[in-house]
Design a protein around this motif. Structure first.
Motif, short mmCIF file in Angstrom:
data_model
loop_
_atom_site.label_atom_id
_atom_site.label_comp_id
_atom_site.label_asym_id
_atom_site.label_seq_id
_atom_site.Cartn_x
_atom_site.Cartn_y
_atom_site.Cartn_z
N MET A 20 0.85 -1.19 0.00
CA MET A 20 0.00 0.00 0.00
C MET A 20 0.89 1.24 0.00
O MET A 20 1.85 1.33 0.76
N LYS A 21 0.54 2.19 -0.88
CA LYS A 21 1.29 3.44 -0.95
C LYS A 21 0.72 4.42 0.07
O LYS A 21 -0.35 4.98 -0.12
N TRP A 22 1.44 4.62 1.16
CA TRP A 22 0.90 5.47 2.20
C TRP A 22 1.89 6.52 2.72
O TRP A 22 1.48 7.54 3.27
N LYS A 23 3.16 6.30 2.56
CA LYS A 23 4.16 7.21 3.11
C LYS A 23 4.11 8.57 2.42
O LYS A 23 3.93 8.66 1.21
N GLY A 24 4.24 9.62 3.23
CA GLY A 24 4.21 10.97 2.69
C GLY A 24 2.82 11.56 2.58
O GLY A 24 2.66 12.72 2.18
N ARG A 25 1.82 10.79 2.95
CA ARG A 25 0.44 11.27 2.86
C ARG A 25 -0.01 11.84 4.20
O ARG A 25 0.66 11.67 5.23
N ARG A 26 -1.16 12.50 4.20
CA ARG A 26 -1.67 13.17 5.39
C ARG A 26 -1.95 12.18 6.51
O ARG A 26 -2.50 11.10 6.28
N LYS A 27 -1.60 12.57 7.74
CA LYS A 27 -1.94 11.78 8.92
C LYS A 27 -3.07 12.48 9.67
O LYS A 27 -3.11 13.70 9.75
N SER A 28 -3.97 11.69 10.21
CA SER A 28 -5.12 12.25 10.92
C SER A 28 -4.69 12.93 12.22
O SER A 28 -3.76 12.48 12.90
N ALA A 29 -5.40 14.00 12.54
CA ALA A 29 -5.17 14.68 13.82
C ALA A 29 -6.02 14.06 14.92
O ALA A 29 -5.87 14.39 16.10
N ASN A 30 -6.90 13.15 14.52
CA ASN A 30 -7.81 12.51 15.48
C ASN A 30 -7.20 11.23 16.05
O ASN A 30 -7.81 10.16 16.02
N VAL A 31 -6.00 11.35 16.56
CA VAL A 31 -5.28 10.21 17.14
C VAL A 31 -4.89 10.54 18.57
O VAL A 31 -4.27 11.57 18.84
N ASP A 32 -5.26 9.67 19.47
CA ASP A 32 -4.92 9.80 20.89
C ASP A 32 -3.90 8.71 21.21
O ASP A 32 -4.26 7.56 21.40
#
Length: 299
Positions: free
Chosen positions: A1-13
């Motif tokens: 899966m191509k995921w690196k460099g993409r936006r990360k959610s701010a909804n992480v605790d």
């Protein structure tokens, strides 16, 4: 899966390394501590007594107990870790999970008007939620009471090692499935099923639970469909990784591997074939209106 460099959610605790609190199961109860406070105060008025108290405080501190709680009679809390440093692999999994969550946000915001985004809680060993306390052995879960997804990242290692379901897209499927339960919470389907508890037999309620889980699998497939259409993030073999994960956590397969027996009336998540079929249907159609597992003629 191509995921690196993409936006990360701010909804992480991120609660990794933090104490989840605890019960007053220590050596001293709160009432006993209050009785000992006068003795402690008397000791600190002498040099010898002050040394004794200092030793006690040092022991409490280095065993993770807050010395201030001793003076207040509160023995329930521990000093929480504020400097947790995960391994490089674990930190990468945390970044990956935040990226997948962000992708589900982008997709479901397009599909559902006024979509309310859930929070992902990452923990180690144990955690407290609005649904109660849970340990890592519980596995990933969604709590409708606080609209949060909970996961101990070690579960991904368990998937690969014990369930033979490796791969980053298999991990993404797990997160998307829990987000699927959030969708059900928003639509009211989760409450409808929960309201039937105690009103139908346990066997019938288990069937409703299966339908709920299969619908969450379908929603995970819908996410994957639109994510691939918009982002082209899937690589060769990714779809098979998700289907393999769905197969690995089917009730029939888990029961057979655990006890050698399969008891259909006790199923709560669906068979391997059912889970694969509904994820694949969501992936192939991308149409949320085709995910009515409750009225499907053939599950």
């Amino acid at each position: 899966m191509k995921w690196k460099g993409r936006r990360k959610s701010a909804n992480v605790d991120d609660r990794r390394g933090a104490s989840s609190g605890g019960s007053s199961g220590g050596i001293l109860s709160g009432g006993m501590v209050k009785l000992l406070i006068p003795l402690v105060l008397k000791l600190i008025t002498s040099k010898k007594g002050l040394i004794i108290v200092g030793v006690i405080v040092a022991i409490m501190y280095f065993t993770g107990n807050n010395p201030l709680n001793f003076l207040t009679g509160n023995t329930n809390n521990k000093i929480e870790s504020t400097s947790y440093k995960g391994t490089a692999k674990e930190n990468e999994l945390a970044d990956f999970s935040a990226t997948v969550l962000a992708d589900t946000e982008d997709i479901w915001n397009k599909i559902i008007p006024n979509y309310r985004e859930p929070t992902l809680v990452i923990f180690t060993r144990s955690v407290n939620s609005a649904c109660g306390a849970a340990s890592s052995s519980t596995g990933p879960f969604y709590c409708p009471g606080d609209e949060k997804l909970y996961i101990d990242l070690s579960f991904f290692q368990e998937m690969a090692r014990k369930l033979n379901a490796p791969g980053d897209f298999a991990q993404a499927y797990v997160i998307a499935h829990e987000v699927g339960h959030h969708i059900q919470n928003l639509t009211g389907m989760n409450r409808k099923v929960q309201s039937m508890r105690g009103r139908v037999s346990q066997t019938e309620y288990n069937k409703l639970s299966v339908m709920l889980e299969l619908q969450a699998d379908f929603y995970a497939g819908v996410w994957a469909h639109h994510s691939q259409r918009i982002n082209q993030s899937m690589e060769q073999g990714d779809l098979q990784e998700a289907l393999n994960a769905a197969h690995a956590i089917g009730d029939d397969r888990l029961q057979k591997n655990s006890t050698g027996r399969v008891v259909p009336d006790s199923f709560t998540h669906g068979t391997s074939a059912q889970r694969m079929r509904w994820f694949k249907k969501g992936f192939e159609t991308g149409d949320v209106n085709q995910g009515d597992t409750f009225n499907a003629r053939s599950l």
